[in-house]
Each structure stands twice: as C-alpha cells, then as structure tokens.
Design a protein around this motif. Structure first.
Motif, PDB file in Angstrom:
ATOM      1  N   GLN A 180       0.951  -1.072  -0.022  1.00 40.64           N
ATOM      2  CA  GLN A 180      -0.111  -0.012   0.225  1.00 40.64           C
ATOM      3  C   GLN A 180       0.964   1.121  -0.021  1.00 40.64           C
ATOM      4  O   GLN A 180       1.908   1.398   0.993  1.00 40.64           O
ATOM      5  N   LEU A 181       0.764   2.118  -1.120  1.00 41.12           N
ATOM      6  CA  LEU A 181       1.757   3.414  -0.879  1.00 41.12           C
ATOM      7  C   LEU A 181       0.713   4.256  -0.705  1.00 41.12           C
ATOM      8  O   LEU A 181      -0.433   4.430  -1.280  1.00 41.12           O
ATOM      9  N   TYR A 182       1.262   5.352   0.054  1.00 45.99           N
ATOM     10  CA  TYR A 182       0.638   6.633   0.057  1.00 45.99           C
ATOM     11  C   TYR A 182       1.329   7.785  -0.420  1.00 45.99           C
ATOM     12  O   TYR A 182       2.738   7.723  -0.036  1.00 45.99           O
ATOM     13  N   ALA A 183       0.796   8.478  -1.451  1.00 43.08           N
ATOM     14  CA  ALA A 183       1.696   9.607  -2.176  1.00 43.08           C
ATOM     15  C   ALA A 183       0.618  10.844  -2.525  1.00 43.08           C
ATOM     16  O   ALA A 183      -0.461  10.619  -2.788  1.00 43.08           O
ATOM     17  N   SER A 184       1.423  11.759  -2.618  1.00 44.85           N
ATOM     18  CA  SER A 184       0.778  12.965  -3.046  1.00 44.85           C
ATOM     19  C   SER A 184       1.581  13.696  -4.115  1.00 44.85           C
ATOM     20  O   SER A 184       2.968  13.502  -4.123  1.00 44.85           O
ATOM     21  N   SER A 185       1.134  14.189  -5.395  1.00 50.36           N
ATOM     22  CA  SER A 185       1.877  14.764  -6.468  1.00 50.36           C
ATOM     23  C   SER A 185       1.274  15.904  -6.945  1.00 50.36           C
ATOM     24  O   SER A 185       0.141  15.998  -6.627  1.00 50.36           O
ATOM     25  N   ASN A 186       1.743  16.758  -7.892  1.00 48.89           N
ATOM     26  CA  ASN A 186       1.395  17.818  -8.305  1.00 48.89           C
ATOM     27  C   ASN A 186       0.811  17.393  -9.887  1.00 48.89           C
ATOM     28  O   ASN A 186       0.387  18.263 -10.558  1.00 48.89           O
ATOM     29  N   LYS A 187       0.623  16.172  -9.853  1.00 54.48           N
ATOM     30  CA  LYS A 187      -0.078  15.711 -11.351  1.00 54.48           C
ATOM     31  C   LYS A 187      -1.048  14.863 -11.121  1.00 54.48           C
ATOM     32  O   LYS A 187      -1.534  14.448 -10.059  1.00 54.48           O
ATOM     33  N   LYS A 188      -1.684  14.487 -12.265  1.00 63.55           N
ATOM     34  CA  LYS A 188      -3.172  13.713 -12.286  1.00 63.55           C
ATOM     35  C   LYS A 188      -2.812  12.342 -12.444  1.00 63.55           C
ATOM     36  O   LYS A 188      -3.739  11.523 -12.142  1.00 63.55           O
ATOM     37  N   ASN A 243      -1.894  17.086  -5.169  1.00 64.89           N
ATOM     38  CA  ASN A 243      -1.455  17.519  -3.995  1.00 64.89           C
ATOM     39  C   ASN A 243      -2.347  16.841  -2.833  1.00 64.89           C
ATOM     40  O   ASN A 243      -2.320  17.289  -1.823  1.00 64.89           O
ATOM     41  N   LYS A 244      -3.177  15.963  -3.254  1.00 66.41           N
ATOM     42  CA  LYS A 244      -3.904  14.980  -2.367  1.00 66.41           C
ATOM     43  C   LYS A 244      -3.151  13.955  -1.934  1.00 66.41           C
ATOM     44  O   LYS A 244      -2.750  13.224  -2.991  1.00 66.41           O
ATOM     45  N   ILE A 245      -3.304  13.401  -0.564  1.00 67.26           N
ATOM     46  CA  ILE A 245      -2.671  11.910  -0.410  1.00 67.26           C
ATOM     47  C   ILE A 245      -3.646  11.123  -0.817  1.00 67.26           C
ATOM     48  O   ILE A 245      -4.634  10.977  -0.439  1.00 67.26           O
ATOM     49  N   GLU A 246      -2.897  10.165  -1.825  1.00 65.98           N
ATOM     50  CA  GLU A 246      -3.806   9.216  -2.419  1.00 65.98           C
ATOM     51  C   GLU A 246      -3.341   7.826  -1.801  1.00 65.98           C
ATOM     52  O   GLU A 246      -2.154   7.492  -1.640  1.00 65.98           O
ATOM     53  N   GLU A 247      -4.457   6.825  -1.724  1.00 69.98           N
ATOM     54  CA  GLU A 247      -3.980   5.673  -1.441  1.00 69.98           C
ATOM     55  C   GLU A 247      -3.739   4.621  -2.865  1.00 69.98           C
ATOM     56  O   GLU A 247      -4.665   4.669  -3.618  1.00 69.98           O
ATOM     57  N   ILE A 248      -2.624   3.939  -2.842  1.00 69.51           N
ATOM     58  CA  ILE A 248      -2.209   3.305  -3.970  1.00 69.51           C
ATOM     59  C   ILE A 248      -1.944   1.855  -3.696  1.00 69.51           C
ATOM     60  O   ILE A 248      -0.690   1.487  -3.346  1.00 69.51           O
ATOM     61  N   PRO A 249      -3.045   0.970  -3.839  1.00 70.68           N
ATOM     62  CA  PRO A 249      -2.542  -0.415  -3.430  1.00 70.68           C
ATOM     63  C   PRO A 249      -1.909  -1.051  -4.966  1.00 70.68           C
ATOM     64  O   PRO A 249      -2.187  -0.973  -5.776  1.00 70.68           O
ATOM     65  N   PHE A 250      -1.137  -2.387  -4.371  1.00 72.70           N
ATOM     66  CA  PHE A 250      -0.777  -3.135  -5.362  1.00 72.70           C
ATOM     67  C   PHE A 250      -0.687  -4.437  -5.073  1.00 72.70           C
ATOM     68  O   PHE A 250      -0.469  -4.655  -3.787  1.00 72.70           O
ATOM     69  N   THR A 251      -1.104  -5.461  -6.016  1.00 70.78           N
ATOM     70  CA  THR A 251      -1.123  -6.769  -5.704  1.00 70.78           C
ATOM     71  C   THR A 251      -0.544  -7.664  -6.729  1.00 70.78           C
ATOM     72  O   THR A 251       0.043  -8.650  -6.359  1.00 70.78           O
ATOM     73  N   ASN A 252      -0.385  -7.247  -7.980  1.00 70.76           N
ATOM     74  CA  ASN A 252      -0.058  -8.077  -9.119  1.00 70.76           C
ATOM     75  C   ASN A 252       1.573  -8.318  -9.457  1.00 70.76           C
ATOM     76  O   ASN A 252       1.937  -7.850 -10.581  1.00 70.76           O
TER      77      ASN A 252
END
Length: 573
Positions: free
Chosen positions: A449-457, A499-508
């Motif tokens: 589970q990654l938590y990240a924020s960036s200036n991009k979409k 600029n919002k902290i997003e949840e980025i899960p990965f499993t594959n």
C-alpha cells in the motif's frame, strides 16, 4: 494455384471441412480446412497412425505460430507416438486461411468450432485435450470461454492473457510486443526477418525516447504502419475488448475440466498465467487445477528449464521435462494412468536456494505468515530503513522527476541479471531491513500500500523486491510496474487529485519462492517508471499514448509517505 483450387472446391462445395492426405512413413498427415459459422476458415493439420481410423482421444494445439514443415509436424507425430490422434490448428488468417490476421480476437469462438469439428470425426472418440505455451496457452483458455463438452483438459504453459501481461502490464503499454505484431502479422507464416530485427526496433524505441513524440506515433518513427499496435492502444483499460478474449469473472465458474498449468518465477508474463488460476479458484473453489512453477523464464517453462537463467545457476532439481509431464497428464486423464509424480498437491513449486520442491493446496497456502514492513524516512547507510513498526510520525520522502530529461532513466526493475553486485541508487528510494536472525522462506506474491501526493493527475510506478545476501550481492525476487490511476480498478481509470494524499494499493507482483539465508536483508526499491521500454506517463490526465515531451513543462513532484508498507509472504516453520 494448387492452394487456390483447393480453397475454391472447399468453398463452392459448401461443406464445413476439407482434407488433403499425405502418407509419411508410419503416419497419415492431412491438411484440413474448417469453416466457421461467420464464414471464416481455419487451416490445420491432422496426424494419425497410417491406415488407422480407430477412434482415439485427440490432442489439439491451437496457435498463431505456423511452423508446418518442422516443429509442428514433430509435435503432431509425438502425440501419435503416445497413442493419440493429433491436430494443430492455426489462428484465423494464418497458413491457408484467407482471412485477416487479428491476434486474440477470434480465438475463443474459432477454437470452439475446431473442437466441435474434431469431436465429430470418426477417428476421434469424442475426447479432446489441449496443450502448449505462450500464445498456445492463451488459446486453451480462450477455448474455455465457452466450454465445449468434448474438451476434457488443458495444459497451458506460461499462458498469455491479452490486456494483462501483454501488450500492457497493469495498464502500462510495454514495447516487446511491438515487433511481435509484424512477426505474426506480416504474412501467413512468420516474418522472421522483420520480427527478429531487434536493432531496427531498438533504434525506433531510442528515437521515440530521445525526441519525446507521442507513444502512438511509434510506427511513424519506424516508417512502417503497425495496425495491430494501433488497434491495441485504443484500449488502455481492461475493457470489453480484452475481457471478451478469454474467461472473465463468472466465466471461470463454468470451467469444470481438470487443468495443469506450468509457469516460471522469471516468466515476463507471469501475471497473465497466474491470473487464470487465481480467478479459476476464486469463482470455482472446487476446481481441479494444478500448478507447477519454478525458476524458469518464458521459454524454459515450455521446455526443460535451463541450468542458468539471467546469470543465476538454478538448483539441480528445478530442471523438469515439461513435455514428459504433459503426456503423463494426458495418460492420467484419458488412459487412467498415474498422475505425474511432481503433483503432490494443487500448487507445486521449487524453492530456490533449497534445492527442493514443496506443495500447497492453494497459492494462498504457500505461506503461513506475512512480514509487514514500512518504508521509513530513517537513513540507514546509503539507504532508508525498512521497519516492522509503523513510524510514529507520518513523514515523507520527496522525489522530483523531470520528464523532459532524456539523459536519466528511472526504474531499472527487469530481473536481468538476477544476481548483481550493486543496485541503482541514483534515483528512486531503497529501503533495507535489518539482517535476518535465521533463514527465512519467502513464498508467494508480495503486496503493498503506497501513500503518495503529487502535483500531477497520474504517474507510473515501480516496486522491486530484492534479497541482499550476506556477501552484499543483490538477488532479484519480484517486481511490479503499475499505473496509479488504475490501482483500484484495471477496467476504469480514476485520475488523481493533485496534492492530495492518495492510497495506491498493489497486488499483481510476480510470485516467487526463495530460501533466504541467515544474515540476509530484504530491500525494496521504489521509483517512478520513466525509461525507453514502455510508454511514458507525463501525468496530465490525457490519454497517455497521446502525451508528448511538450507535456513535460514542469517536473513530477511527489511525496512518498512513510506509512506506506509492503507485506511479504513467508513460511515460518
């Protein structure tokens, strides 16, 4: 002229098949044509014992690779030598088929027609089995999309799943299938000259990278239109186009025949092959589906493995005879023979570094625990600490990636070599654990589970798992390349909020089994995917294949938060 006359006789006659017989020593070899309901024609070859019309089980291969004067005849005769009749059928448009070549698109329906035709021949006893690897593995699964009663078993090796492992991986288009489309699509056989001209396509790839033109202009750079490539990139989501090619969701609940799958830890498209078994058991918990997996690449899993793969010398007991196991399986299904001895349970896997095979009742039962490790901001030598405890303070690591810079590549994730003396620390972040106090068995696919924020979409990311051995060398265990906007649903893109902290899960991630030594450490490499080997996601939110270097007006600025974590599957004795 001979072929044209033959086809005319077939078409005018209005029957559903045509054959041409040639006796070769102890075999009868027949060219066959099978007409589909929509007017298509499938070309194939039948082999049986000379002069013998005894009804027998029939072994079917269904492929896009036409090698009808060499390898194909050899495999047909081999099936006859094992007491079966044999058919190899070629994808619509190949060999003597006049249709258009469209890989993947007709195979589900056409394979049903082929199986139906075989089942009604007097030399077939109504039972059919399929086998083969890569594309041939895909066609077997395509044949189960609508399961014909005569199809009794399949034996797919390193099976492709279009839309998942190629031509894109986790919604990121990758380059190797670009030249493949010419190899299989340029003529009725195989264009080995063009398809194997690696320098041509490497030059094209480098020019694309250096100039920064849109990914959908690759064929313009090459100078030769690539209609299959253009067709594929119109579907960046795992949409109905891809879903219709093979079983999807509830389709798996209707697959009740026994299946034997064979795959490899270092098979590039492993996530395709294992997709089928995971979905099969998800929708049919009582499925009779076996898996053999070990330290094999895409080609090694289809043959006898290899003593060395990407610089790694495999354990002696990892070398198996795939062909021998396949016919043991067919004898088990069709002749009441013994089940292959390697099949101790549903999941049978070779433990790298331990020189042993183990088995489990499911992929999930390969492990009995997980190591949950957090990506911290605490320096540990030249790396950062990978810790079991969640950081008290939610900190972050800042990364900046300039997509206009073509001197620097990010995310060197590919496992070649498997063992290396050093790891790239010029960009991205490396997180390393404390030394293991005792040996540890890593078994399965790690998740996170990654938590990240960036200036991009949007952005593409990579996560790679290594064992850092006591001597300081790095052993590549597993990896994932993914797109943040598809992290929660591969069928529908959801752009990020800047600029919002997003949840980025990965499993594959790629499944692996490896005995880690006492004193080894685990290392996670986290990075943005930016390199010449796949499309480049600039993060504008536009269709990625249309973005160009003019979209790189500002660098990606990303914060990786320290409550991000990975979970590594392990077996604790």
């Amino acid at each position: 002229m001979k072929l044209i006359a033959w086809l005319l006789i077939f078409l005018i006659g209005g029957c559903n098949s045509s054959t041409k017989t040639t006796n070769v020593n102890e075999y009868t070899i027949e060219d066959i044509l099978i007409k589909t309901e929509d007017g298509g024609i499938i070309s194939g070859i039948l082999a049986r014992k000379k002069g013998d019309m005894t009804p027998r089980p029939t072994i079917l291969q269904y492929t896009i690779y036409v090698r009808d004067t060499g390898r194909d005849l050899k495999t047909l005769k081999q099936a006859v030598d094992h007491g079966y009749n044999a058919v190899i059928a070629y994808t619509r448009g190949k060999r003597f088929s006049p249709g258009k070549i469209l890989p993947y698109e007709h195979d589900a329906t056409d394979s049903y027609t082929v199986i139906d035709w075989i089942s009604k021949q007097q030399w077939c006893d109504g039972r059919i089995g399929m086998y083969g690897g890569s594309y041939n593995g895909f066609t077997q699964w395509a044949a189960t999309k609508k399961l014909h009663p005569a199809l009794k078993t399949i034996v797919p090796y390193v099976a492709n799943r279009p839309g998942l492992g190629l031509p894109m991986e986790n919604n990121v288009f990758i380059n190797p299938n670009y030249e493949w489309s010419f190899y299989v699509g340029n003529n009725k056989y195989l264009d080995t000259i063009v398809g194997n001209d690696r320098q041509r396509f490497r030059n094209m790839q480098n020019r694309w990278w250096e100039t920064g033109v849109a990914y959908n202009k690759l064929d313009s750079i090459d100078g030769t239109p690539n209609p299959l490539f253009q067709r594929w990139i119109q579907h960046p989501s795992f949409d109905e186009y891809w879903q219709n090619m093979a079983p999807y969701k509830e389709d798996f609940s209707k697959i009740t025949i026994p299946v034997l799958s064979i795959d490899g830890y270092y098979n590039d498209s492993q996530n395709s092959g294992l997709y089928y078994i995971r979905e099969h058991y998800k929708y049919n918990p009582n499925a009779e589906h076996y898996l053999i997996i070990g330290p094999y690449g895409h080609f090694g899993a289809q043959r006898n493995g290899a003593k060395e793969i990407n610089g790694y010398s495999v354990d002696k007991d990892a070398l198996i005879d795939t062909n021998k196991i396949t016919y043991q399986w067919f004898d088990y299904i069709f002749k009441k023979g013994k089940k292959p001895t390697i099949l101790k349970d549903k999941i049978n896997y070779q433990v790298m570094g331990a020189n042993q095979w183990r088995s489990a009742s499911s992929i999930n039962k390969m492990n009995n625990d997980h190591l949950k490790l957090y990506l911290t901001a605490s320096p540990l030598g030249t790396f950062y600490s990978l810790k079991k405890s969640k950081p008290v303070t939610n900190n972050f690591l800042y990364q900046e990636v300039d997509f206009a810079d073509r001197e620097t590549s990010n995310n060197n994730y590919y496992p070649d070599p498997i063992i290396s003396d050093e790891i790239d620390s010029s960009n991205g972040f490396n997180f390393i654990s404390a030394p293991l106090e005792k040996p540890l068995l890593v078994n399965g696919s790690f998740i996170g589970q990654l938590y990240a924020s960036s200036n991009k979409k949007d952005f593409d990311f990579g996560v790679t798992l290594y064992e850092v051995m006591p001597n300081g060398t790095y052993f590549h265990l597993s990896y994932i390349v993914g797109r943040a906007s598809y992290a929660n649903d591969i069928t529908q893109r959801k752009l990020l909020t800047p600029n919002k902290i997003e949840e980025i899960p990965f499993t594959n991630t790629h499944l692996v089994s490896k005995q880690l030594q006492k004193g080894s450490r685990l290392l996670i490499h986290l990075n943005i995917n930016k390199n010449p080997f796949s499309e480049l996601n600039y993060g504008t939110g536009k269709e990625v294949t249309t973005e160009t270097i003019t979209d790189a007006t500002s660098p990606l600025k990303i914060k990786w938060y320290t409550h991000s974590y990975v979970e590594i599957p392990v077996w604790i004795e």
